[in-house]
Write an enzyme that holds these catalytic residues in place. Structure first.
Site, PDB file in Angstrom:
ATOM      1  N   LYS A  54     100.127  40.703 -35.502  1.00 36.28           N
ATOM      2  CA  LYS A  54     100.614  40.703 -34.115  1.00 36.28           C
ATOM      3  C   LYS A  54     100.134  39.453 -33.385  1.00 36.28           C
ATOM      4  CE  LYS A  54     100.930  45.713 -34.025  1.00 36.28           C
ATOM      5  NZ  LYS A  54     100.340  47.016 -33.727  1.00 36.28           N
ATOM      6  N   GLN A  98      95.267  49.356 -30.714  1.00 36.55           N
ATOM      7  CA  GLN A  98      95.719  49.670 -32.071  1.00 36.55           C
ATOM      8  C   GLN A  98      95.294  51.090 -32.456  1.00 36.55           C
ATOM      9  OE1 GLN A  98      97.731  47.727 -33.874  1.00 36.55           O
ATOM     10  NE2 GLN A  98      97.767  49.132 -35.595  1.00 36.55           N
ATOM     11  N   ASP A 121     103.423  49.356 -25.839  1.00 29.56           N
ATOM     12  CA  ASP A 121     103.658  50.298 -26.934  1.00 29.56           C
ATOM     13  C   ASP A 121     104.513  51.481 -26.486  1.00 29.56           C
ATOM     14  OD1 ASP A 121     102.828  49.958 -29.521  1.00 29.56           O
ATOM     15  OD2 ASP A 121     100.723  50.335 -29.066  1.00 29.56           O
TER      16      ASP A 121
HETATM   17  N1  GUN Z   1      99.413  51.813 -35.520  1.00 30.45           N
HETATM   18  C1  GUN Z   1     100.482  51.788 -36.355  1.00 30.45           C
HETATM   19  N2  GUN Z   1     101.581  51.371 -35.686  1.00 30.45           N
HETATM   20  C2  GUN Z   1     101.202  51.141 -34.414  1.00 30.45           C
HETATM   21  C3  GUN Z   1     101.895  50.705 -33.249  1.00 30.45           C
HETATM   22  O1  GUN Z   1     103.099  50.443 -33.239  1.00 30.45           O
HETATM   23  N3  GUN Z   1     101.132  50.588 -32.125  1.00 30.45           N
HETATM   24  C4  GUN Z   1      99.812  50.893 -32.110  1.00 30.45           C
HETATM   25  N4  GUN Z   1      99.164  50.771 -30.954  1.00 30.45           N
HETATM   26  N5  GUN Z   1      99.156  51.309 -33.159  1.00 30.45           N
HETATM   27  C5  GUN Z   1      99.840  51.421 -34.310  1.00 30.45           C
END
Ligand code: GUN
Length: 295
Positions: A54, A98, A121
């Site tokens: 990311k 995350q 998110d």
């Molecule tokens: N863990 C796995 N996929 C995601 C996501 O799209 N966002 C977040 N915050 N955590 C994740």
């Protein structure tokens, strides 16, 4: 005949290019660079990889990023304080915590400390509520990416198609159902307690697998010619004779058998994963604009 492989990397590149152009326009016309803050708690290797990807993609597009890595034994109050601080920080446009968090932490309480205007998110109560009411807002990234991939394979109009989603998580299953409903699809949410799962899946024109169980969906669960979107990313032992690594990534779909029946199918890796990141980047730009009333 074997299915068409949906190229998630290529679709992500197309979206990232659009996001880059949007960012450059913002810089030129409004004189600021959108900024994404990413918070990682602990040392889960998969989460470390996701966060690295990311931050790297943000850099490639030109989005500023701030990375906060907190120890696995971080206290609830300290994590909430960090998220609150980022919510107040005028220079931060998007906040991503995350997931999953270490077990001792209350995930919901942390998420609710995210300013909904920075919720890239789409996980806060406000974002989820807006989505269910069909209002403009920040939408969850993996579901948005899944819809884009389905459209890239089937065309923009998904009206009337039967969509079966296996999985009811707040991160994928539930928001994906609402997004496909918005596309005028007939949506079924299936899950671990669903009866006759196989039969229900066989009815899907678009089958979205988001259960987190490696290779669960077999070729004979798939309707001939259906579009299969595999959201799963599971690390499993690699038993191949010529294996270069002890582990490998597989989806929730048994790709080898499903590709013989499906019309189109996403691979793992290289399918939904890159799209999730591309949608996160797009959300950061949307958040930057929403907060400043630029949309
Ligand atoms: N863990 C796995 N996929 C995601 C996501 O799209 N966002 C977040 N915050 N955590 C994740």
């Amino acid at each position: 005949m074997s299915a068409q492989i949906i190229d998630g990397k290529q679709q992500a590149q197309i979206l990232n290019q659009k996001t880059k152009e949007e960012l450059q326009k913002i810089e030129k016309e409004h004189g600021f660079t959108p900024c994404l803050a990413v918070v990682l708690v602990g040392e889960d290797p998969a989460s470390q990889v996701y966060v690295r990807n990311k931050v790297r993609t943000a850099g490639e597009i030109g989005i500023k990023s701030l990375e906060f890595v907190l120890p696995a034994d971080t206290k609830q109050e300290d994590l909430e304080a960090k998220v609150k601080e980022l919510s107040k920080d005028e220079s931060v446009d998007g906040i991503l915590v995350q997931l999953p968090l270490p077990k001792h932490l209350n995930q919901d309480a942390v998420i609710e400390k995210i300013d909904p205007l920075k919720d890239v998110d789409g996980l806060t109560e406000k974002s989820a509520g807006k989505l269910s009411l069909g209002k403009i807002g920040l939408r969850a990234c993996t579901p948005s990416g899944s819809v884009i991939l389905a459209k890239s394979a089937l065309g923009d109009d998904l009206t009337g198609l039967n969509v079966v989603i296996i999985g009811r998580s707040i991160l994928v299953g539930k928001p994906a159902a609402l997004l496909f409903l918005e596309e005028n699809c007939t949506v079924t949410i299936a899950h671990s307690k669903t009866k006759n799962l196989e039969e229900i899946c066989k009815n899907a024109d678009i089958l979205v697998a988001a259960v987190g169980r490696p290779l669960m969906v077999k070729g004979d669960w798939v309707k001939k010619g259906a579009c299969v979107i595999d959201v799963g990313i599971n690390r499993v032992e690699n038993n191949a004779v010529d294996a270069k690594s002890k582990t490998k990534l597989v989806g929730d779909v048994d790709f080898e058998s499903a590709k013989e029946i499906a019309g189109q199918i996403t691979p793992v890796p290289g399918g939904v994963g890159p799209m999730t990141i591309a949608c996160l980047m797009q959300n950061t730009i949307i958040a930057a604009k929403l907060r400043r009333n630029l949309v």
